[in-house]
Design an enzyme around this catalytic site. Structure first.
Site, mmCIF file in Angstrom:
data_model
loop_
_atom_site.group_PDB
_atom_site.id
_atom_site.type_symbol
_atom_site.label_atom_id
_atom_site.label_comp_id
_atom_site.label_asym_id
_atom_site.label_seq_id
_atom_site.Cartn_x
_atom_site.Cartn_y
_atom_site.Cartn_z
ATOM 1 C CE1 TYR A 31 0.718 -0.114 4.417
ATOM 2 C CE2 TYR A 31 -1.557 -0.742 4.764
ATOM 3 C CZ TYR A 31 -0.299 -0.498 5.260
ATOM 4 O OH TYR A 31 -0.069 -0.651 6.591
ATOM 5 C CD GLU A 32 0.267 5.324 2.547
ATOM 6 O OE1 GLU A 32 0.359 6.329 1.824
ATOM 7 O OE2 GLU A 32 -0.484 5.264 3.533
ATOM 8 N N GLY A 33 1.136 3.026 -2.644
ATOM 9 C CA GLY A 33 1.870 2.868 -3.904
ATOM 10 C C GLY A 33 2.789 1.671 -3.756
#
Ligand SMILES: Cc1cc2nc3c(=O)[nH]c(=O)nc-3n(C[C@H](O)[C@H](O)[C@H](O)COP(=O)(O)OP(=O)(O)OC[C@H]3O[C@@H](n4cnc5c(N)ncnc54)[C@H](O)[C@@H]3O)c2cc1C
Length: 602
Positions: free
Chosen positions: A408-410
């Protein structure tokens, strides 16, 4: 503040082409009294409420996560980054990172809930909200009266976040938008009071952000809790919007600005996620060390085995290096915000631009630290042997919880590509001069190398010289790839991945050396013996990675004389005059950690 303005702080990405003096980096050893107190109260909260009840998080006790979030709110831990005018503590970026760091180590479930609420759930309003929006929502979010969630991802729109199908249709009387669509993987969905939702108006190129209150009577429904590999008590659900009415005044920023909001929220989220992977590493080192000191096999504590020492040394080294890099970047961001505020920007604008400036470093940190925590939890299991595989010890859940940080978060692939892509863009815009240094490296390659024996008698003289040459490796490989492929470079992902790994290793290794050099100068070299060893060990490993990645690139896109010249350059730029004794370094680090019965470098 004037000190800050006068200081020539590096712009984002400039670390690659400018020398940083050790006096100019901020380290954990620079924390002031207020920050130290903040750290202590965060640790106390974690030990009392989270670590002591670690099994509850494994048993999918979502209510307990919510209860702990409320308690964190009561203690002010949710409001560190929120300006005082909106009920927060208004502390600087370093303090924000500090709380995020120390609150996150006990369980990934709480860490995710905390990050989703204080970061992507609150920041879009503090950064982009109108005065009315901020007055209405931020005080409630700061105290934990309300919780926030962030709805960007959809079944068909993950990494390609701007491709979402959720629609926002303006009502005939122009007073509200009707939002319909499906969001998935939404952290905190099960207990939040408010969502930041991204939706598309008509056929706009870019999505738009909205603040949507969670009201089941207003067409909002939730999917079941997702069954996940880890972070078992973090609520993760799908959220369905069915003609949900959202007043026009709840649009965030302007129509079509949503993608920008989403990306900037993620920039901040990325560096905070890196911070959130630090304390887990320290705790794993502590647990693994205690276990290795006590576990007897072959009539001796397993800590006495070189195979175990090597693991403990590498685990401690990663944590130390990650601390150095995270707090270095955090202070750069804090200083940049102060500079912008002093030059007339509002706090909101200053914070936005401050973080955006260091988006390259944020991506670097997200990748490096999330991969280190993964490696450390894996080795933690190995030190525990069969017990590490048992769900009765915290190693097993730590390993599962750590895995999400690479997604997550890219994802780390996206962040790797972003780090190099953003750097090239900055160079094109003239914000970082890569061309000049890259040309100089090209000329150096053509020239005759110096055969003088350099004086490496001072602490880190050779290591700093080596770091400067490693930067040349990046400039040589990336510069040549840019020349060859131009704007098509983004299609050559394998090269970008390799270039990014070089960039990451340079930043991490340099940060560790600067932290240690600064501390050796002020506290004495003797007091930093293990830290010196860790900095040297990390650099040695970084050189190996850089050699491998650079070679991969050179042999793939360069041919003939150019290839030969670049391979020779690589050899020259990665050469040690005095090879470090790696076994001695690892032994020294492990012996120190074993003697202290844990990680004592923070
Ligand atoms: C537990 C959990 C919590 C989450 N919380 C939230 C939340 O609160 N809010 C929210 O909005 N989202 C949330 N997410 C979603 C998360 O941000 C996405 O899962 C992530 O961005 C990846 O998207 P995806 O899962 O669709 O994978 P995909 O985009 O389908 O990617 C699959 C693989 O392909 C790679 N890939 C994709 N595109 C490219 C490309 N252009 N080049 C090279 N490789 C590529 C990826 O790196 C990955 O390895 C959460 C996810 C999880 C699992």
């Amino acid at each position: 503040m004037s000190d800050t303005i006068e200081k020539d702080i590096l712009r984002g990405g400039q670390f690659l082409v400018k020398e940083t003096k050790c006096e100019d980096v901020f380290t954990l050893e620079d924390l002031d009294e207020e920050q130290k107190m903040m750290r202590e109260s965060t640790k106390e909260f974690v030990d009392r409420e989270l670590w002591a009840h670690w099994e509850r998080f494994e048993k999918k006790d979502y209510a307990y996560t919510e209860e702990c979030m409320k308690k964190a709110g009561e203690l002010g831990l949710l409001s560190v980054a929120v300006p005082e005018s909106y009920g927060g503590m208004g502390m600087g970026f370093v303090s924000t990172m500090l709380v995020c760091d120390y609150i996150s180590g006990a369980t990934g479930s709480f860490s995710t809930a905390f990050g989703a609420h204080t970061g992507i759930g609150t920041m879009p309003i503090t950064l982009y909200g109108t005065e009315e929006q901020k007055q209405k929502y931020v005080p409630k979010l700061a105290t934990g009266e309300w919780f926030g969630a962030y709805c960007l991802t959809e079944p068909g729109a993950g990494s390609d976040a701007n491709s979402g199908k959720t629609k926002a249709v303006l009502s005939e009387d122009g007073t509200y938008y009707s939002i319909s669509g499906q969001k998935m993987w939404i952290s905190n969905a099960g207990f939040c009071n408010m969502f930041i939702v991204f939706a598309r108006i008509e056929d706009d190129k870019n999505i738009t952000g909205f603040i949507v209150e969670n009201d089941p009577e207003n067409g909002i429904s939730l999917g079941d809790e997702e069954k996940k590999l880890g972070i078992h008590s973090s609520s993760t659900r799908q959220v369905f919007f069915n003609e949900t009415k959202v007043p026009v005044e709840n649009m965030l920023s302007e129509r079509g600005n949503g993608f920008k909001i989403a990306m900037n929220a993620l920039n901040i989220g990325r560096i905070k996620l890196a911070a959130a992977c630090l304390e887990a590493q320290r705790r794993i080192v502590n647990e693994a060390t205690k276990y290795a000191n006590e576990r007897i096999q072959f009539k001796t504590p397993i800590m006495n085995f070189g195979a175990i020492k090597a693991k403990i040394a590498d685990m401690a080294t990663n944590a130390y290096v990650d601390e150095a890099a995270c707090y270095r970047a955090a202070k750069n961001i804090e200083d940049r915000i102060a500079i912008r505020e002093a030059s007339g920007n509002s706090h909101q604008e200053a914070e936005l631009k401050g973080v955006e400036e260091y988006a390259i470093e944020c991506s670097i940190l997200k990748v490096a630290v999330s991969e280190h925590v993964q490696h450390t939890t894996d080795e933690g299991i190995q030190v525990f042997g069969g017990m590490g595989f048992s769900a009765d010890t915290p190693m097993e859940s730590a390993w599962r919880d750590a895995r999400i940080s690479r997604i997550y978060e890219g994802t780390n692939e996206i962040n790797r590509m972003l780090s190099v892509g953003m750097l090239v863009k900055k160079a094109m815009k003239g914000h970082v001069d890569l061309l000049g240094p890259a040309t100089a490296v090209g000329e150096e390659l053509m020239g005759i190398p110096s055969f003088e024996t350099p004086d490496f008698s001072e602490l880190f003289a050779e290591e700093k010289d080596l770091v400067a040459r490693l930067k040349k490796v990046f400039l040589m490989v990336a510069g040549s790839a840019v020349q060859k492929f131009g704007p098509d470079l983004e299609k050559h992902q394998m090269l970008l991945m390799a270039a990014s790994d070089i960039l990451i290793q340079v930043y991490m290794a340099e940060s560790a050396i600067l932290r240690t050099e600064k501390n050796a100068k002020r506290f004495g070299e003797d007091s930093q013996a293990a830290q010196i060893a860790m900095s040297k060990l990390y650099l040695y490993r970084a050189v190996d990675i850089i050699q491998q990645k650079a070679k991969e690139g050179i042999v793939s896109f360069a041919e003939g004389d150019e290839q030969r010249m670049m391979l020779m350059g690589l050899k020259r730029f990665t050469k040690y005059t005095n090879q470090p004794n790696v076994v001695a370094l690892r032994t020294q680090i492990a012996d120190k950690v074993a003697a202290d019965n844990g990680y004592t470098f923070d």
